[in-house]
Design a protein around this motif. Structure first.
Motif, PDB file in Angstrom:
ATOM      1  N   GLU A  72      35.890 -20.316 -67.340  1.00 33.33           N
ATOM      2  CA  GLU A  72      36.069 -21.343 -68.360  1.00 33.33           C
ATOM      3  C   GLU A  72      34.870 -21.340 -69.299  1.00 33.33           C
ATOM      4  OE1 GLU A  72      38.885 -24.319 -65.797  1.00 33.33           O
ATOM      5  OE2 GLU A  72      36.764 -24.801 -65.841  1.00 33.33           O
ATOM      6  N   LEU A  73      35.068 -21.871 -70.500  1.00 34.56           N
ATOM      7  CA  LEU A  73      34.046 -21.846 -71.534  1.00 34.56           C
ATOM      8  C   LEU A  73      33.851 -23.236 -72.110  1.00 34.56           C
ATOM      9  CD1 LEU A  73      32.175 -20.237 -73.467  1.00 34.56           C
ATOM     10  CD2 LEU A  73      34.195 -19.802 -74.879  1.00 34.56           C
ATOM     11  N   LEU A  74      32.594 -23.689 -72.100  1.00 34.16           N
ATOM     12  CA  LEU A  74      32.237 -24.980 -72.701  1.00 34.16           C
ATOM     13  C   LEU A  74      31.305 -24.700 -73.868  1.00 34.16           C
ATOM     14  CD1 LEU A  74      32.212 -28.085 -72.751  1.00 34.16           C
ATOM     15  CD2 LEU A  74      30.441 -28.018 -70.974  1.00 34.16           C
ATOM     16  N   LEU A  75      31.773 -24.968 -75.095  1.00 34.46           N
ATOM     17  CA  LEU A  75      30.998 -24.747 -76.313  1.00 34.46           C
ATOM     18  C   LEU A  75      30.387 -26.065 -76.773  1.00 34.46           C
ATOM     19  CD1 LEU A  75      33.583 -22.503 -78.197  1.00 34.46           C
ATOM     20  CD2 LEU A  75      31.422 -21.751 -77.193  1.00 34.46           C
ATOM     21  N   VAL A  76      29.065 -26.054 -76.968  1.00 30.43           N
ATOM     22  CA  VAL A  76      28.340 -27.258 -77.372  1.00 30.43           C
ATOM     23  C   VAL A  76      27.463 -26.915 -78.575  1.00 30.43           C
ATOM     24  CG1 VAL A  76      26.662 -29.001 -76.651  1.00 30.43           C
ATOM     25  CG2 VAL A  76      28.328 -28.127 -75.001  1.00 30.43           C
ATOM     26  N   SER A  77      27.650 -27.619 -79.676  1.00 32.02           N
ATOM     27  CA  SER A  77      26.805 -27.379 -80.853  1.00 32.02           C
ATOM     28  C   SER A  77      25.403 -27.919 -80.582  1.00 32.02           C
ATOM     29  CB  SER A  77      27.402 -28.055 -82.088  1.00 32.02           C
ATOM     30  OG  SER A  77      27.448 -29.456 -81.920  1.00 32.02           O
ATOM     31  N   GLN A  78      24.396 -27.137 -80.998  1.00 30.90           N
ATOM     32  CA  GLN A  78      23.011 -27.565 -80.789  1.00 30.90           C
ATOM     33  C   GLN A  78      22.143 -26.983 -81.901  1.00 30.90           C
ATOM     34  OE1 GLN A  78      21.294 -26.843 -76.927  1.00 30.90           O
ATOM     35  NE2 GLN A  78      19.338 -27.704 -77.542  1.00 30.90           N
ATOM     36  N   PHE A  79      21.946 -27.764 -82.954  1.00 33.84           N
ATOM     37  CA  PHE A  79      21.210 -27.278 -84.124  1.00 33.84           C
ATOM     38  C   PHE A  79      19.754 -26.971 -83.819  1.00 33.84           C
ATOM     39  CE2 PHE A  79      20.019 -31.699 -84.367  1.00 33.84           C
ATOM     40  CZ  PHE A  79      18.773 -31.696 -84.974  1.00 33.84           C
ATOM     41  N   THR A  80      19.185 -27.558 -82.776  1.00 39.96           N
ATOM     42  CA  THR A  80      17.770 -27.326 -82.490  1.00 39.96           C
ATOM     43  C   THR A  80      17.484 -25.887 -82.063  1.00 39.96           C
ATOM     44  OG1 THR A  80      18.009 -28.115 -80.212  1.00 39.96           O
ATOM     45  CG2 THR A  80      17.340 -29.739 -81.884  1.00 39.96           C
ATOM     46  N   LEU A  81      18.509 -25.123 -81.693  1.00 41.43           N
ATOM     47  CA  LEU A  81      18.296 -23.723 -81.299  1.00 41.43           C
ATOM     48  C   LEU A  81      17.779 -22.869 -82.448  1.00 41.43           C
ATOM     49  CD1 LEU A  81      21.381 -22.877 -79.075  1.00 41.43           C
ATOM     50  CD2 LEU A  81      19.042 -23.336 -78.365  1.00 41.43           C
ATOM     51  N   ALA A  83      15.608 -23.743 -84.685  1.00 43.40           N
ATOM     52  CA  ALA A  83      14.313 -24.246 -85.157  1.00 43.40           C
ATOM     53  C   ALA A  83      13.265 -23.143 -85.213  1.00 43.40           C
ATOM     54  CB  ALA A  83      13.817 -25.360 -84.243  1.00 43.40           C
ATOM     55  N   ASP A  84      12.408 -23.241 -86.202  1.00 42.24           N
ATOM     56  CA  ASP A  84      11.239 -22.366 -86.301  1.00 42.24           C
ATOM     57  C   ASP A  84      10.112 -23.072 -85.557  1.00 42.24           C
ATOM     58  OD1 ASP A  84       9.088 -20.789 -86.929  1.00 42.24           O
ATOM     59  OD2 ASP A  84       9.346 -20.928 -89.098  1.00 42.24           O
ATOM     60  N   THR A  85       9.633 -22.453 -84.489  1.00 44.02           N
ATOM     61  CA  THR A  85       8.606 -23.074 -83.639  1.00 44.02           C
ATOM     62  C   THR A  85       7.299 -22.298 -83.646  1.00 44.02           C
ATOM     63  OG1 THR A  85       9.415 -21.864 -81.709  1.00 44.02           O
ATOM     64  CG2 THR A  85      10.366 -24.054 -82.105  1.00 44.02           C
ATOM     65  N   LYS A  86       7.152 -21.382 -84.602  1.00 51.00           N
ATOM     66  CA  LYS A  86       5.982 -20.501 -84.608  1.00 51.00           C
ATOM     67  C   LYS A  86       4.697 -21.191 -85.041  1.00 51.00           C
ATOM     68  CE  LYS A  86       8.697 -16.406 -85.205  1.00 51.00           C
ATOM     69  NZ  LYS A  86       9.424 -15.646 -86.165  1.00 51.00           N
ATOM     70  N   LYS A  87       4.789 -22.180 -85.920  1.00 54.85           N
ATOM     71  CA  LYS A  87       3.582 -22.826 -86.434  1.00 54.85           C
ATOM     72  C   LYS A  87       3.594 -24.318 -86.126  1.00 54.85           C
ATOM     73  CE  LYS A  87       3.038 -19.724 -90.365  1.00 54.85           C
ATOM     74  NZ  LYS A  87       2.964 -19.640 -91.822  1.00 54.85           N
ATOM     75  N   GLY A  88       2.425 -24.842 -85.888  1.00 55.31           N
ATOM     76  CA  GLY A  88       2.266 -26.284 -85.743  1.00 55.31           C
ATOM     77  C   GLY A  88       2.909 -26.861 -84.509  1.00 55.31           C
ATOM     78  N   ASN A  89       3.017 -28.175 -84.533  1.00 56.75           N
ATOM     79  CA  ASN A  89       3.530 -28.923 -83.385  1.00 56.75           C
ATOM     80  C   ASN A  89       4.845 -29.628 -83.679  1.00 56.75           C
ATOM     81  OD1 ASN A  89       1.322 -28.342 -81.650  1.00 56.75           O
ATOM     82  ND2 ASN A  89       0.088 -29.775 -82.839  1.00 56.75           N
ATOM     83  N   ARG A  90       5.454 -29.268 -84.798  1.00 57.44           N
ATOM     84  CA  ARG A  90       6.731 -29.882 -85.156  1.00 57.44           C
ATOM     85  C   ARG A  90       7.698 -28.764 -85.555  1.00 57.44           C
ATOM     86  NH1 ARG A  90       7.713 -35.107 -88.874  1.00 57.44           N
ATOM     87  NH2 ARG A  90       9.966 -34.995 -88.824  1.00 57.44           N
ATOM     88  N   PRO A  91       8.898 -28.747 -84.990  1.00 54.54           N
ATOM     89  CA  PRO A  91       9.842 -27.686 -85.330  1.00 54.54           C
ATOM     90  C   PRO A  91      10.311 -27.805 -86.782  1.00 54.54           C
ATOM     91  CG  PRO A  91      10.911 -29.334 -83.958  1.00 54.54           C
ATOM     92  CD  PRO A  91       9.459 -29.704 -84.032  1.00 54.54           C
ATOM     93  N   GLY A  92      10.556 -26.657 -87.397  1.00 53.26           N
ATOM     94  CA  GLY A  92      11.111 -26.627 -88.753  1.00 53.26           C
ATOM     95  C   GLY A  92      12.555 -26.161 -88.699  1.00 53.26           C
ATOM     96  N   PHE A  93      13.374 -26.714 -89.570  1.00 56.28           N
ATOM     97  CA  PHE A  93      14.804 -26.418 -89.530  1.00 56.28           C
ATOM     98  C   PHE A  93      15.324 -25.786 -90.817  1.00 56.28           C
ATOM     99  CE2 PHE A  93      14.093 -29.763 -86.414  1.00 56.28           C
ATOM    100  CZ  PHE A  93      14.653 -29.174 -85.291  1.00 56.28           C
ATOM    101  N   SER A  94      14.448 -25.119 -91.557  1.00 53.38           N
ATOM    102  CA  SER A  94      14.858 -24.556 -92.843  1.00 53.38           C
ATOM    103  C   SER A  94      15.908 -23.452 -92.698  1.00 53.38           C
ATOM    104  CB  SER A  94      13.644 -24.024 -93.610  1.00 53.38           C
ATOM    105  OG  SER A  94      13.007 -22.998 -92.882  1.00 53.38           O
ATOM    106  N   ARG A  95      15.971 -22.787 -91.559  1.00 51.12           N
ATOM    107  CA  ARG A  95      16.980 -21.735 -91.336  1.00 51.12           C
ATOM    108  C   ARG A  95      18.322 -22.300 -90.886  1.00 51.12           C
ATOM    109  NH1 ARG A  95      12.882 -18.378 -88.079  1.00 51.12           N
ATOM    110  NH2 ARG A  95      14.003 -19.348 -86.389  1.00 51.12           N
ATOM    111  N   GLY A  96      18.337 -23.558 -90.525  1.00 56.70           N
ATOM    112  CA  GLY A  96      19.559 -24.165 -90.010  1.00 56.70           C
ATOM    113  C   GLY A  96      20.595 -24.414 -91.082  1.00 56.70           C
TER     114      GLY A  96
END
Length: 146
Positions: A72-81, A83-96
């Motif tokens: 069986e397959l359970l699909l769940v949307s998760q925009f945080t995946l 996120a750009d996490t390379k710099k700083g302490n706050r994720p960036g979502f410009s690619r989302g």
């Protein structure tokens, strides 16, 4: 597009204390849609996910796919995946993707999945969801379009 897949014995998604999706043995897939994703990308990753050999055969080797075991397959949307996490302490979502584009691509993937022989369940796009699961292994993989 980024998809985090987990081989599970069971998984469920609740919204406002109501179960909206629930599976037994299969794959829990968290789906992150990026701004340049297309239905074709969703189709390609869905096909790969269903053919990805992550389930054990009779010898205990990861040789079987979701299709092979009729899981069986359970699909769940998760925009945080996405996120750009390379710099700083706050994720960036410009690619989302924008919420509208993300929902369009996610729903297209769900539609394609429901055209298979698998039991397909989903979370609720954009909702505050509580996800519970029993990871089998644990077995977890990233699938990416780029």
């Amino acid at each position: 597009m980024k998809i985090l897949i987990q081989r599970v014995k069971q998984a469920q998604v609740d919204v406002d204390e109501q179960t909206v999706g629930q599976i037994k043995q299969g794959i829990l897939a968290f789906v992150g849609v990026e701004r340049d994703d297309t239905p074709k990308i969703a189709e390609q990753l869905l096909a790969k996910m269903c053919r990805y050999r992550i389930f054990s055969d009779e010898d205990g080797k990861m040789n079987l796919s979701l299709n092979d075991i009729q899981g069986e397959l359970l699909l769940v949307s998760q925009f945080t995946l996405v996120a750009d996490t390379k710099k700083g302490n706050r994720p960036g979502f410009s690619r989302g993707a924008t919420p509208e584009h993300g929902e369009l691509i996610f729903n297209d993937m769900v539609k394609q999945a429901k055209e298979t022989d698998l039991n397909v369940q989903t979370g609720q796009f954009g909702a505050d969801m509580q996800v519970s699961l029993t990871n089998d292994g644990p077995v977890t993989f990233w699938l990416e379009s780029k």
